[in-house]
Design a protein around this motif. Structure first.
Motif, PDB file in Angstrom:
ATOM      1  N   GLY A  31       0.814  -1.204   0.000  1.00  0.00           N
ATOM      2  CA  GLY A  31       0.000   0.000   0.000  1.00  0.00           C
ATOM      3  C   GLY A  31       0.849   1.254   0.000  1.00  0.00           C
ATOM      4  N   ASP A  32       0.211   2.356  -0.345  1.00  0.00           N
ATOM      5  CA  ASP A  32       0.865   3.659  -0.355  1.00  0.00           C
ATOM      6  C   ASP A  32       0.141   4.574   0.621  1.00  0.00           C
ATOM      7  OD1 ASP A  32       2.259   2.573  -2.444  1.00  0.00           O
ATOM      8  OD2 ASP A  32       1.460   3.899  -3.988  1.00  0.00           O
ATOM      9  N   LYS A  33       0.915   5.342   1.370  1.00  0.00           N
ATOM     10  CA  LYS A  33       0.343   6.326   2.300  1.00  0.00           C
ATOM     11  C   LYS A  33       1.208   7.574   2.278  1.00  0.00           C
ATOM     12  CE  LYS A  33      -1.847   3.233   5.444  1.00  0.00           C
ATOM     13  NZ  LYS A  33      -2.818   3.236   6.389  1.00  0.00           N
ATOM     14  N   ILE A  34       0.608   8.674   2.662  1.00  0.00           N
ATOM     15  CA  ILE A  34       1.350   9.921   2.836  1.00  0.00           C
ATOM     16  C   ILE A  34       1.148  10.346   4.282  1.00  0.00           C
ATOM     17  CG2 ILE A  34       1.561  12.346   2.176  1.00  0.00           C
ATOM     18  CD1 ILE A  34       0.528  11.574  -0.596  1.00  0.00           C
ATOM     19  N   TYR A  35       2.276  10.580   4.969  1.00  0.00           N
ATOM     20  CA  TYR A  35       2.238  11.021   6.357  1.00  0.00           C
ATOM     21  C   TYR A  35       2.643  12.480   6.419  1.00  0.00           C
ATOM     22  CZ  TYR A  35       1.973   6.118   7.685  1.00  0.00           C
ATOM     23  OH  TYR A  35       1.575   4.816   7.834  1.00  0.00           O
ATOM     24  N   GLY A  36       1.882  13.256   7.153  1.00  0.00           N
ATOM     25  CA  GLY A  36       2.243  14.634   7.411  1.00  0.00           C
ATOM     26  C   GLY A  36       2.901  14.706   8.779  1.00  0.00           C
ATOM     27  N   VAL A  37       4.026  15.368   8.858  1.00  0.00           N
ATOM     28  CA  VAL A  37       4.753  15.501  10.117  1.00  0.00           C
ATOM     29  C   VAL A  37       4.777  16.981  10.488  1.00  0.00           C
ATOM     30  CG1 VAL A  37       6.961  15.149  11.279  1.00  0.00           C
ATOM     31  CG2 VAL A  37       6.186  13.501   9.574  1.00  0.00           C
ATOM     32  N   ILE A  38       4.311  17.282  11.683  1.00  0.00           N
ATOM     33  CA  ILE A  38       4.335  18.660  12.193  1.00  0.00           C
ATOM     34  C   ILE A  38       5.061  18.636  13.531  1.00  0.00           C
ATOM     35  CG2 ILE A  38       3.005  20.640  13.007  1.00  0.00           C
ATOM     36  CD1 ILE A  38       0.724  19.720  11.181  1.00  0.00           C
ATOM     37  N   ILE A  39       6.081  19.453  13.647  1.00  0.00           N
ATOM     38  CA  ILE A  39       6.827  19.567  14.896  1.00  0.00           C
ATOM     39  C   ILE A  39       6.678  21.006  15.368  1.00  0.00           C
ATOM     40  CG2 ILE A  39       9.072  19.322  16.009  1.00  0.00           C
ATOM     41  CD1 ILE A  39       9.819  17.486  13.586  1.00  0.00           C
ATOM     42  N   LYS A  40       6.082  21.167  16.550  1.00  0.00           N
ATOM     43  CA  LYS A  40       5.874  22.505  17.104  1.00  0.00           C
ATOM     44  C   LYS A  40       6.813  22.713  18.281  1.00  0.00           C
ATOM     45  CE  LYS A  40       1.093  23.020  15.755  1.00  0.00           C
ATOM     46  NZ  LYS A  40      -0.247  23.437  16.159  1.00  0.00           N
ATOM     47  N   PHE A  41       7.454  23.861  18.299  1.00  0.00           N
ATOM     48  CA  PHE A  41       8.356  24.217  19.381  1.00  0.00           C
ATOM     49  C   PHE A  41       7.708  25.338  20.193  1.00  0.00           C
ATOM     50  CE2 PHE A  41      10.970  22.512  16.006  1.00  0.00           C
ATOM     51  CZ  PHE A  41      11.834  21.671  16.667  1.00  0.00           C
ATOM     52  N   SER A  42       7.473  25.065  21.475  1.00  0.00           N
ATOM     53  CA  SER A  42       6.901  26.077  22.357  1.00  0.00           C
ATOM     54  C   SER A  42       7.960  26.457  23.362  1.00  0.00           C
ATOM     55  CB  SER A  42       5.678  25.516  23.086  1.00  0.00           C
ATOM     56  OG  SER A  42       4.657  25.251  22.163  1.00  0.00           O
ATOM     57  N   PRO A  43       8.021  27.624  23.835  1.00  0.00           N
ATOM     58  CA  PRO A  43       7.170  28.786  23.576  1.00  0.00           C
ATOM     59  C   PRO A  43       7.646  29.625  22.379  1.00  0.00           C
ATOM     60  CG  PRO A  43       8.685  29.309  25.340  1.00  0.00           C
ATOM     61  CD  PRO A  43       8.981  27.883  24.915  1.00  0.00           C
ATOM     62  N   LYS A  44       8.573  29.125  21.567  1.00  0.00           N
ATOM     63  CA  LYS A  44       9.151  29.902  20.478  1.00  0.00           C
ATOM     64  C   LYS A  44       8.174  30.230  19.357  1.00  0.00           C
ATOM     65  CE  LYS A  44      13.951  28.448  20.812  1.00  0.00           C
ATOM     66  NZ  LYS A  44      15.055  27.842  20.100  1.00  0.00           N
ATOM     67  N   ASP A  45       7.029  29.564  19.314  1.00  0.00           N
ATOM     68  CA  ASP A  45       6.073  29.753  18.231  1.00  0.00           C
ATOM     69  C   ASP A  45       6.708  29.396  16.884  1.00  0.00           C
ATOM     70  OD1 ASP A  45       3.499  30.259  17.401  1.00  0.00           O
ATOM     71  OD2 ASP A  45       3.905  32.351  16.939  1.00  0.00           O
ATOM     72  N   LEU A  46       7.370  28.252  16.865  1.00  0.00           N
ATOM     73  CA  LEU A  46       8.060  27.760  15.680  1.00  0.00           C
ATOM     74  C   LEU A  46       7.458  26.415  15.290  1.00  0.00           C
ATOM     75  CD1 LEU A  46      10.572  28.009  13.738  1.00  0.00           C
ATOM     76  CD2 LEU A  46      11.791  26.643  15.436  1.00  0.00           C
ATOM     77  N   GLN A  47       7.188  26.253  14.012  1.00  0.00           N
ATOM     78  CA  GLN A  47       6.617  25.010  13.516  1.00  0.00           C
ATOM     79  C   GLN A  47       7.352  24.558  12.263  1.00  0.00           C
ATOM     80  OE1 GLN A  47       2.248  24.401  13.192  1.00  0.00           O
ATOM     81  NE2 GLN A  47       2.657  24.210  11.001  1.00  0.00           N
ATOM     82  N   ILE A  48       7.722  23.284  12.242  1.00  0.00           N
ATOM     83  CA  ILE A  48       8.355  22.681  11.072  1.00  0.00           C
ATOM     84  C   ILE A  48       7.411  21.600  10.578  1.00  0.00           C
ATOM     85  CG2 ILE A  48      10.299  21.279  10.269  1.00  0.00           C
ATOM     86  CD1 ILE A  48      11.980  22.610  12.486  1.00  0.00           C
ATOM     87  N   HIS A  49       7.168  21.565   9.272  1.00  0.00           N
ATOM     88  CA  HIS A  49       6.333  20.485   8.760  1.00  0.00           C
ATOM     89  C   HIS A  49       6.804  20.020   7.389  1.00  0.00           C
ATOM     90  CE1 HIS A  49       4.190  23.793   6.680  1.00  0.00           C
ATOM     91  NE2 HIS A  49       3.809  22.863   5.827  1.00  0.00           N
ATOM     92  N   TYR A  50       6.495  18.752   7.105  1.00  0.00           N
ATOM     93  CA  TYR A  50       6.829  18.137   5.823  1.00  0.00           C
ATOM     94  C   TYR A  50       5.964  16.895   5.651  1.00  0.00           C
ATOM     95  CZ  TYR A  50       9.803  15.348   8.965  1.00  0.00           C
ATOM     96  OH  TYR A  50      10.268  14.575   9.996  1.00  0.00           O
TER      97      TYR A  50
END
Length: 197
Positions: A31-50
């Protein structure tokens, strides 16, 4: 009461929902799937996603990572751009799995080494400084034999969780375990996260 009569359709539905075994087995279907990854850094208000695309067969997985975004924007810092371009050479990444779902080895490691040798020359021509030279030195070492550097994947939250060895027996349908996840910039106490299966 000696007998209880249950309508057959209700019994079949209930029977399908019951767990019949305390063993969780690795999926055998492709099977094929797509995973979304979100990494949030608090309290810096920084988010990385791919996003990571995953193609699965019984004991092999092919991963392809898409572009990384910081706070919904493309990466704009020179060093981060270099690291992302160097990381993309890793993909597509073909990994063989253990029966428990853990990572065994990188199947296409020779192909990755060839890509690195070709693409790193272009990157080294473009990015020239003492800092980038140090980065290239570490990358050369890592890409030389990536199967010996598999612990590098443990530094990625996605890989750490995706390749957890969860396909195993669970006595009494429960198992306690401890998982450590690496977070750069945090103290040793903050890096440990407890997990219960």
């Amino acid at each position: 009461m000696e007998y209880i009569y249950i309508p057959s359709d209700k019994f079949e539905t209930r029977d399908r929902k019951l767990l019949k075994s305390a063993v969780l087995e690795i999926p055998s279907i492709s099977g094929d799937k797509i995973y979304g990854v979100i990494i949030k850094f608090s309290p810096k208000d920084l988010q990385i996603h791919y996003k990571i695309k995953v193609k699965r067969t019984a004991f092999q997985i092919e991963l392809t990572k898409e572009k990384t975004y910081v706070n919904n924007q493309g990466i704009d810092k020179i060093i981060e751009q270099l690291l992302e371009k160097a990381e993309q050479i890793l993909y597509p990444l073909q990994i063989s799995l253990k029966k428990n779902g853990g990572l065994t080895n990188i199947i296409n490691h020779e192909e990755i080494v060839k890509r690195w040798k070709t693409e790193s020359l272009k990157l080294k021509d473009y990015y020239q400084s003492e800092t980038t030279d140090q980065i290239f030195e570490k990358m050369d070492e890592m890409y030389a034999d990536i199967n010996l550097k598999k612990d590098w994947f443990d530094r990625s939250i996605f890989y750490k969780l995706f390749f957890l060895p969860v396909y195993q027996e669970y006595p009494q349908f429960l198992k306690h375990n401890f998982l450590q996840i690496y977070f750069s910039g945090l103290s040793q106490d903050e890096r440990a996260i407890s997990e219960e299966h």
